[in-house]
Design an enzyme around this catalytic site. Sequence first.
Site, short mmCIF file in Angstrom:
data_model
loop_
_atom_site.label_atom_id
_atom_site.label_comp_id
_atom_site.label_asym_id
_atom_site.label_seq_id
_atom_site.Cartn_x
_atom_site.Cartn_y
_atom_site.Cartn_z
N ALA A 106 0.71 -1.22 0.01
CA ALA A 106 0.03 -0.13 0.02
C ALA A 106 0.95 1.13 -0.02
CB ALA A 106 -0.96 -0.07 1.12
N GLU A 126 -1.50 -9.66 -1.63
CA GLU A 126 -3.05 -9.61 -1.64
C GLU A 126 -3.63 -9.64 -3.19
OE1 GLU A 126 -4.79 -8.02 2.43
OE2 GLU A 126 -3.53 -6.62 1.46
N GLY A 129 -0.58 -5.43 0.00
CA GLY A 129 -1.45 -5.27 -1.11
C GLY A 129 -1.14 -6.03 -2.17
N GLU A 142 1.99 -6.23 6.96
CA GLU A 142 1.34 -5.23 7.60
C GLU A 142 1.54 -5.15 9.40
OE1 GLU A 142 -0.85 -6.39 3.91
OE2 GLU A 142 0.28 -7.39 5.69
#
Length: 258
Positions: free
Chosen positions: A64, A112, A109, A132
């Site tokens: 992110a 993901e 991310g 994270e």
Amino acid sequence: MTVDTAHLAVTDGVGTITLDRPPLNALDSALQERLRELAGEITARQDIRAVVIRGSERAFAAGADIKEMRAMDHAAMVDRARGLQDAFTAVARIPKPVVAAITGYALGGGCELALCADVRFAAEDAKLGQPEILLGLIPGAGGTQRLARLIGPSRAKDLIFTGRQVTAAEALNLGLVDQVHPAGEVFDRAHAWAARLAKGPAIALRAAKEAVDSGLDAGIDAGLALERTWFASLFATADREEGFRSFLEDGPGKADFA
């Protein structure tokens, strides 16, 4: 129209999404929305029959945009979190075969996003992980759910609890990626996989993907019901007619589903 931080090119029935937000393809809100747009376009386009998602040599996507996220308070993230998940879910629900071509870093991310693909091809020097926890957070774009479904809850918890990065070799052993290749070959291998499926029976491939994905979420009984519904409905398709004709006249594996 959102910022063009990802591009779509179509060749031989394969749509290639290329993330283009240097230097590391950080997944800010604009790139997330662009992915949602492209997923919708790919879903609607009949000339796209399979998909490759790729980044740059340095990073598939390194996570992110931390600077953007740092500026958000609780209320702002409550408002944004659903949009974040919805963008990734749009990619996961593309009703066509999707392969992630992972080079460099696929972290947070980025990992993901790779989990939203049906299969993952990684470069030998790729690094994957869900870091994270090192920010005092947990994955928020589907990582706690898709990772556990893919590699099992204990292995997923190890990666999520520690935030550690894994090599492509370990990712292959964990089942996080499906193939490992030299970095210079990853995209070509992924494109070849997609191109082969782009020549296949589009409706049957969609049915297979939905039956597997929805069945995992719904449980065995609901999954079997979905499977038999799709199985029977495919008998109404031209692809089924061609498949049976070709098998009986020419032998297996020679049907033309174009």
